[in-house]
Enzyme design. Sequence first.
Site, mmCIF file in Angstrom:
data_model
loop_
_atom_site.group_PDB
_atom_site.id
_atom_site.type_symbol
_atom_site.label_atom_id
_atom_site.label_comp_id
_atom_site.label_asym_id
_atom_site.label_seq_id
_atom_site.Cartn_x
_atom_site.Cartn_y
_atom_site.Cartn_z
ATOM 1 N N ARG A 33 -3.686 -4.806 7.375
ATOM 2 C CA ARG A 33 -4.734 -3.859 7.789
ATOM 3 C C ARG A 33 -5.919 -4.611 8.407
ATOM 4 O O ARG A 33 -6.449 -4.229 9.452
ATOM 5 C CB ARG A 33 -5.245 -3.075 6.584
ATOM 6 C CG ARG A 33 -4.296 -2.058 6.025
ATOM 7 C CD ARG A 33 -4.944 -1.316 4.873
ATOM 8 N NE ARG A 33 -4.968 -2.075 3.634
ATOM 9 C CZ ARG A 33 -5.967 -2.080 2.771
ATOM 10 N NH1 ARG A 33 -7.080 -1.418 3.031
ATOM 11 N NH2 ARG A 33 -5.890 -2.761 1.652
ATOM 12 N N ASP A 86 -6.856 1.452 7.964
ATOM 13 C CA ASP A 86 -5.585 2.073 8.352
ATOM 14 C C ASP A 86 -5.831 3.564 8.576
ATOM 15 O O ASP A 86 -6.938 4.072 8.351
ATOM 16 C CB ASP A 86 -4.483 1.813 7.318
ATOM 17 C CG ASP A 86 -4.803 2.405 5.942
ATOM 18 O OD1 ASP A 86 -5.458 3.465 5.869
ATOM 19 O OD2 ASP A 86 -4.383 1.813 4.932
ATOM 20 N N TYR A 110 6.366 -8.592 8.239
ATOM 21 C CA TYR A 110 6.051 -7.179 8.416
ATOM 22 C C TYR A 110 6.297 -6.732 9.856
ATOM 23 O O TYR A 110 6.105 -7.504 10.801
ATOM 24 C CB TYR A 110 4.578 -6.910 8.096
ATOM 25 C CG TYR A 110 4.168 -7.203 6.683
ATOM 26 C CD1 TYR A 110 4.218 -6.215 5.697
ATOM 27 C CD2 TYR A 110 3.716 -8.474 6.317
ATOM 28 C CE1 TYR A 110 3.829 -6.487 4.397
ATOM 29 C CE2 TYR A 110 3.324 -8.747 5.020
ATOM 30 C CZ TYR A 110 3.384 -7.755 4.065
ATOM 31 O OH TYR A 110 2.998 -8.027 2.767
ATOM 32 N N ASP A 122 0.837 -1.200 0.000
ATOM 33 C CA ASP A 122 0.000 0.000 0.000
ATOM 34 C C ASP A 122 0.872 1.250 0.000
ATOM 35 O O ASP A 122 2.025 1.219 0.459
ATOM 36 C CB ASP A 122 -0.902 0.028 1.235
ATOM 37 C CG ASP A 122 -2.002 -1.026 1.170
ATOM 38 O OD1 ASP A 122 -2.321 -1.475 0.058
ATOM 39 O OD2 ASP A 122 -2.531 -1.390 2.236
#
Length: 288
Positions: A173, A81, A67, A39
């Site tokens: 997310r 988010d 992540y 993203d």
Amino acid sequence: MPNGILIIDKPAGWTSMDVCAKIRGILHEKRVGHGGTLDPMATGVLPVFVGRATRAVEFAENGRKEYAAGLRLGLVTDTQDITGAVLETHPVTVGREDLEAALAMFRGEISQIPPMYSAVKVQGKKLYELARRGKEVARKSRPVTIHQLELLAAENATDYRLRCLCSKGTYIRTLCHDIGQRLGCGGTLYSLRRTMAAGFTLEDAVTIEDVQAQGEALLRPLDGLFAQYPALTVRSPGQEKRVRCGNPISLPGTADGTYRLYGLEGAFLCLSQAESETLTSIKNFFGA
């Protein structure tokens, strides 16, 4: 013509396709693709494939990814988010122990419903296109695997840093949103940095500015993507020609399994599957 992989440390504010477009311009090569979308708000490891190496994009997309994520409790947004519109706010009465207990519920194989702000298609339409028009449609849940999920630190009463090792198709997310729902106060993603993809880490990554300065010199050979597999070399020019044309070859004494196959002069030819001493190309990258 340039061929190989760039491991880009994607900057915030760029789409993954923005990065590919920039690399096309720098290297003057039309064939550029990435191995797994990040993203715009996210940063970190983005494998970018150049030239004939674009044939291997699917192998990067299908691998595990890691992540470092920021979870903010007490907040729910339409994008899941902090870039989205706020839908709900709630007081946060849970603490670190409550969060640790909730994380345990999300390890292993779980189901996720893709967020409306995603590129998933429903009846030929990308969900984010519908979301931007104020529409919401039913989405089918998808199985994903959370291999590892741990709490790294508590920044304050609402913000926590997590580490997640997960399968292809996992939305961090959505993971943060669902954890917040489990805790009863809501949650959203406030930061995201990919630390590993396709076996490459931040230590392997370079910046777009590095590519502008050094160009093709930063391209990694494609076979590095398959370093986990043993290497074999063809035994004759005839065999090499057959492999380059996509035909199987016989290599007596070869155990069943997956191999990196090289030509007589060391050129990487393909990823091959051996069965009963016969090697068949899984994917021919630099064939005829």
